[in-house]
Design a protein around this motif. Structure first.
Motif, PDB file in Angstrom:
ATOM      1  N   VAL A 150       3.661   7.924  46.144  1.00 48.02           N
ATOM      2  CA  VAL A 150       3.840   9.143  45.348  1.00 48.02           C
ATOM      3  C   VAL A 150       5.099   9.894  45.793  1.00 48.02           C
ATOM      4  CG1 VAL A 150       2.840  11.428  44.875  1.00 48.02           C
ATOM      5  CG2 VAL A 150       1.412   9.383  44.732  1.00 48.02           C
ATOM      6  N   LEU A 151       5.322   9.993  47.099  1.00 44.32           N
ATOM      7  CA  LEU A 151       6.504  10.702  47.587  1.00 44.32           C
ATOM      8  C   LEU A 151       7.803   9.980  47.212  1.00 44.32           C
ATOM      9  CD1 LEU A 151       5.222  11.924  51.069  1.00 44.32           C
ATOM     10  CD2 LEU A 151       5.669  13.313  49.046  1.00 44.32           C
ATOM     11  N   PHE A 152       7.803   8.648  47.255  1.00 42.27           N
ATOM     12  CA  PHE A 152       8.992   7.913  46.822  1.00 42.27           C
ATOM     13  C   PHE A 152       9.261   8.139  45.333  1.00 42.27           C
ATOM     14  CE2 PHE A 152       8.722   4.835  50.517  1.00 42.27           C
ATOM     15  CZ  PHE A 152       9.941   5.200  51.049  1.00 42.27           C
ATOM     16  N   LEU A 153       8.210   8.106  44.521  1.00 41.08           N
ATOM     17  CA  LEU A 153       8.393   8.354  43.092  1.00 41.08           C
ATOM     18  C   LEU A 153       8.899   9.777  42.852  1.00 41.08           C
ATOM     19  CD1 LEU A 153       5.261   6.541  41.609  1.00 41.08           C
ATOM     20  CD2 LEU A 153       7.633   5.743  41.641  1.00 41.08           C
ATOM     21  N   GLY A 154       8.371  10.730  43.622  1.00 42.53           N
ATOM     22  CA  GLY A 154       8.864  12.107  43.520  1.00 42.53           C
ATOM     23  C   GLY A 154      10.320  12.210  43.929  1.00 42.53           C
ATOM     24  N   GLY A 155      10.697  11.502  44.989  1.00 48.46           N
ATOM     25  CA  GLY A 155      12.095  11.493  45.431  1.00 48.46           C
ATOM     26  C   GLY A 155      13.015  10.895  44.378  1.00 48.46           C
ATOM     27  N   ASN A 202       8.663   9.050  55.254  1.00 46.27           N
ATOM     28  CA  ASN A 202       7.897   8.098  54.441  1.00 46.27           C
ATOM     29  C   ASN A 202       8.120   6.664  54.915  1.00 46.27           C
ATOM     30  OD1 ASN A 202       6.958  10.107  52.788  1.00 46.27           O
ATOM     31  ND2 ASN A 202       8.468   9.766  51.194  1.00 46.27           N
ATOM     32  N   LEU A 203       9.367   6.318  55.182  1.00 47.27           N
ATOM     33  CA  LEU A 203       9.683   4.968  55.632  1.00 47.27           C
ATOM     34  C   LEU A 203       9.079   4.684  57.001  1.00 47.27           C
ATOM     35  CD1 LEU A 203      13.355   4.881  54.365  1.00 47.27           C
ATOM     36  CD2 LEU A 203      11.531   3.356  53.584  1.00 47.27           C
ATOM     37  N   ALA A 204       9.061   5.684  57.875  1.00 49.23           N
ATOM     38  CA  ALA A 204       8.436   5.506  59.189  1.00 49.23           C
ATOM     39  C   ALA A 204       6.935   5.266  59.037  1.00 49.23           C
ATOM     40  CB  ALA A 204       8.700   6.726  60.075  1.00 49.23           C
ATOM     41  N   ALA A 205       6.312   5.969  58.111  1.00 49.20           N
ATOM     42  CA  ALA A 205       4.882   5.766  57.862  1.00 49.20           C
ATOM     43  C   ALA A 205       4.634   4.415  57.197  1.00 49.20           C
ATOM     44  CB  ALA A 205       4.345   6.887  56.979  1.00 49.20           C
ATOM     45  N   ARG A 206       5.503   4.050  56.317  1.00 46.63           N
ATOM     46  CA  ARG A 206       5.342   2.819  55.537  1.00 46.63           C
ATOM     47  C   ARG A 206       5.472   1.567  56.397  1.00 46.63           C
ATOM     48  NH1 ARG A 206       4.480  -1.127  53.165  1.00 46.63           N
ATOM     49  NH2 ARG A 206       5.312  -1.944  51.239  1.00 46.63           N
ATOM     50  N   TYR A 207       6.446   1.542  57.281  1.00 44.40           N
ATOM     51  CA  TYR A 207       6.749   0.312  58.013  1.00 44.40           C
ATOM     52  C   TYR A 207       6.234   0.272  59.446  1.00 44.40           C
ATOM     53  CZ  TYR A 207       9.434  -1.046  54.020  1.00 44.40           C
ATOM     54  OH  TYR A 207       9.801  -1.383  52.758  1.00 44.40           O
ATOM     55  N   ASN A 208       5.760   1.372  59.985  1.00 42.84           N
ATOM     56  CA  ASN A 208       5.237   1.402  61.348  1.00 42.84           C
ATOM     57  C   ASN A 208       6.217   0.742  62.329  1.00 42.84           C
ATOM     58  OD1 ASN A 208       3.477   2.050  63.401  1.00 42.84           O
ATOM     59  ND2 ASN A 208       2.243   0.199  63.147  1.00 42.84           N
ATOM     60  N   ALA A 209       7.482   1.052  62.160  1.00 43.54           N
ATOM     61  CA  ALA A 209       8.545   0.541  63.030  1.00 43.54           C
ATOM     62  C   ALA A 209       9.482   1.713  63.314  1.00 43.54           C
ATOM     63  CB  ALA A 209       9.276  -0.610  62.366  1.00 43.54           C
ATOM     64  N   PRO A 210       9.024   2.685  64.105  1.00 38.71           N
ATOM     65  CA  PRO A 210       9.783   3.932  64.263  1.00 38.71           C
ATOM     66  C   PRO A 210      11.204   3.735  64.779  1.00 38.71           C
ATOM     67  CG  PRO A 210       7.922   3.862  65.803  1.00 38.71           C
ATOM     68  CD  PRO A 210       7.807   2.683  64.895  1.00 38.71           C
ATOM     69  N   LEU A 211      11.405   2.820  65.690  1.00 39.02           N
ATOM     70  CA  LEU A 211      12.756   2.608  66.221  1.00 39.02           C
ATOM     71  C   LEU A 211      13.685   2.033  65.156  1.00 39.02           C
ATOM     72  CD1 LEU A 211      14.532   2.875  68.700  1.00 39.02           C
ATOM     73  CD2 LEU A 211      13.792   0.598  69.416  1.00 39.02           C
ATOM     74  N   SER A 212      13.203   1.057  64.400  1.00 40.76           N
ATOM     75  CA  SER A 212      14.011   0.454  63.334  1.00 40.76           C
ATOM     76  C   SER A 212      14.314   1.469  62.238  1.00 40.76           C
ATOM     77  CB  SER A 212      13.281  -0.748  62.732  1.00 40.76           C
ATOM     78  OG  SER A 212      13.055  -1.722  63.721  1.00 40.76           O
ATOM     79  N   VAL A 213      13.304   2.241  61.841  1.00 40.13           N
ATOM     80  CA  VAL A 213      13.497   3.252  60.801  1.00 40.13           C
ATOM     81  C   VAL A 213      14.452   4.328  61.298  1.00 40.13           C
ATOM     82  CG1 VAL A 213      12.369   5.083  59.473  1.00 40.13           C
ATOM     83  CG2 VAL A 213      11.294   2.827  59.654  1.00 40.13           C
ATOM     84  N   GLY A 214      14.229   4.815  62.501  1.00 36.19           N
ATOM     85  CA  GLY A 214      15.081   5.862  63.055  1.00 36.19           C
ATOM     86  C   GLY A 214      16.524   5.414  63.188  1.00 36.19           C
ATOM     87  N   LEU A 215      16.724   4.210  63.702  1.00 35.82           N
ATOM     88  CA  LEU A 215      18.079   3.691  63.870  1.00 35.82           C
ATOM     89  C   LEU A 215      18.757   3.480  62.515  1.00 35.82           C
ATOM     90  CD1 LEU A 215      20.123   2.870  65.998  1.00 35.82           C
ATOM     91  CD2 LEU A 215      19.142   0.566  65.977  1.00 35.82           C
ATOM     92  N   LEU A 231      16.646   4.103  41.681  1.00 36.73           N
ATOM     93  CA  LEU A 231      15.996   2.831  41.356  1.00 36.73           C
ATOM     94  C   LEU A 231      15.361   2.196  42.595  1.00 36.73           C
ATOM     95  CD1 LEU A 231      18.475   1.227  38.791  1.00 36.73           C
ATOM     96  CD2 LEU A 231      16.151   2.047  38.371  1.00 36.73           C
ATOM     97  N   LEU A 232      16.066   2.257  43.715  1.00 34.82           N
ATOM     98  CA  LEU A 232      15.488   1.734  44.963  1.00 34.82           C
ATOM     99  C   LEU A 232      14.221   2.493  45.332  1.00 34.82           C
ATOM    100  CD1 LEU A 232      18.665   1.146  47.154  1.00 34.82           C
ATOM    101  CD2 LEU A 232      17.071  -0.586  46.327  1.00 34.82           C
ATOM    102  N   MET A 233      14.254   3.819  45.182  1.00 31.76           N
ATOM    103  CA  MET A 233      13.071   4.623  45.503  1.00 31.76           C
ATOM    104  C   MET A 233      11.929   4.343  44.527  1.00 31.76           C
ATOM    105  SD  MET A 233      14.746   8.173  46.760  1.00 31.76           S
ATOM    106  CE  MET A 233      13.185   8.875  47.233  1.00 31.76           C
ATOM    107  N   LEU A 234      12.246   4.147  43.250  1.00 31.19           N
ATOM    108  CA  LEU A 234      11.208   3.783  42.273  1.00 31.19           C
ATOM    109  C   LEU A 234      10.544   2.466  42.669  1.00 31.19           C
ATOM    110  CD1 LEU A 234      12.863   4.660  38.836  1.00 31.19           C
ATOM    111  CD2 LEU A 234      10.759   5.630  39.764  1.00 31.19           C
ATOM    112  N   GLY A 235      11.361   1.496  43.062  1.00 33.11           N
ATOM    113  CA  GLY A 235      10.816   0.213  43.495  1.00 33.11           C
ATOM    114  C   GLY A 235       9.926   0.342  44.726  1.00 33.11           C
ATOM    115  N   LEU A 236      10.382   1.102  45.708  1.00 32.65           N
ATOM    116  CA  LEU A 236       9.565   1.314  46.916  1.00 32.65           C
ATOM    117  C   LEU A 236       8.276   2.063  46.579  1.00 32.65           C
ATOM    118  CD1 LEU A 236      12.358   2.233  49.480  1.00 32.65           C
ATOM    119  CD2 LEU A 236      10.856   0.228  49.580  1.00 32.65           C
ATOM    120  N   GLY A 237       8.369   3.040  45.693  1.00 32.31           N
ATOM    121  CA  GLY A 237       7.189   3.798  45.286  1.00 32.31           C
ATOM    122  C   GLY A 237       6.180   2.930  44.567  1.00 32.31           C
ATOM    123  N   ALA A 238       6.651   2.122  43.621  1.00 28.19           N
ATOM    124  CA  ALA A 238       5.763   1.234  42.870  1.00 28.19           C
ATOM    125  C   ALA A 238       5.111   0.213  43.801  1.00 28.19           C
ATOM    126  CB  ALA A 238       6.546   0.532  41.764  1.00 28.19           C
TER     127      ALA A 238
END
Length: 193
Positions: A75-80, A129-142, A177-184
Motif C-alpha cells: 500500500v505504501l509503495f502504491l501511495g508513493g 518500506n524496503l528495509a521491512a520488505r527485504y529484511n536486509a538492513p545493511l543492503s537496504v541502507g547501503l 512505475l518501479l514503485m507500482l511494480g513493487l507495490g503490486a
C-alpha cells in the motif's frame, strides 16, 4: 552479509525517486554558490542520518507477520507511486548565502537544509518500506545512502547538464512505475500467504 541484488534494487528505486526531488535542486543551487566538497560533506551527513532512521523504522516493521508487512509495504509503495505521478514541479528554493564560506558554515548549511527538507520525505519512507520488505538492513541502507549521495553529487556537480538531457517527467514516471511494480508484488505476496 550484503545482498548485491537488494542493494542494486534499492539503489535504483531510491535514485530515480530522489532525482526529481527538491533536494536535488537544492544541492544544485548550493553547488553553484559554494565549494562543492563542502556542500557534499554536509548533504551526505544528513542523508546518512535519514537512512539510518528509515532502516531502523523498517526493521521494526519487520517484526510483524510477513503477510501484514507485505500488505503495508504494498500500500505504501502504491501511495508513493501516486505521489510521484501527481506531484507538481517544485520551484527553486530560496537558499540563504552565509557570509562565511568556511567548511563548517557551508557544510552546516547543506546538512540543515537536507535534514529539514528530507524528514518524512518519500525516499525516507520508501527506504523504511524496503528495509521491512527485504529484511536486509545493511543492503537496504547501503543502497539507499549510495543512491542519495549519487543524486546529491549529480545535483551539486552536474545537475544542469543531466536535466537538459533527460526530461524530469520521464525520470519521475520511471520511478513511479518501479514503485507500482513493487507495490503490486508486495500485495500479491500478502494475498498469497
Amino acid at each position: 552479509m550484503i545482498s548485491i541484488t537488494v542493494l542494486a534494487l534499492v539503489f535504483g528505486v531510491v535514485f530515480l525517486a530522489e532525482l526529481p526531488d527538491k533536494t536535488a535542486l537544492a544541492g544544485l543551487v548550493l553547488g553553484t554558490r559554494y565549494r562543492a566538497s563542502y556542500v557534499f560533506a554536509g548533504v551526505a551527513a544528513a542523508f546518512l542520518l535519514h537512512v539510518v532512521l528509515a532502516v531502523a523504522a523498517g526493521s521494526v516493521l519487520n517484526l510483524l507477520p510477513q503477510p501484514i508487512v507485505h500488505g503495508i509495504t504494498g500500500v505504501l509503495f502504491l501511495g508513493g507511486a501516486a505521489v510521484l505521478l501527481l506531484k507538481k514541479g517544485d520551484d527553486d528554493e530560496d537558499i540563504r548565502r552565509p557570509a562565511d564560506q568556511s567548511f563548517w558554515k557551508v557544510a552546516t548549511t547543506g546538512f540543515m537544509l537536507i535534514l529539514v527538507a528530507e524528514f518524512g520525505d518519500l525516499t525516507q519512507i520508501m527506504t523504511a518500506n524496503l528495509a521491512a520488505r527485504y529484511n536486509a538492513p545493511l543492503s537496504v541502507g547501503l543502497g539507499a545512502v549510495l543512491a542519495l549521495w549519487a543524486v546529491a553529487g549529480l545535483g551539486i556537480v552536474g545537475g544542469k547538464a543531466l536535466m537538459k538531457k533527460v526530461p524530469l517527467r520521464l525520470i519521475t514516471q520511471i520511478a513511479a512505475l518501479l514503485m507500482l511494480g513493487l507495490g503490486a508484488w508486495s500485495l500479491y505476496e500478502a494475498a498469497s500467504a
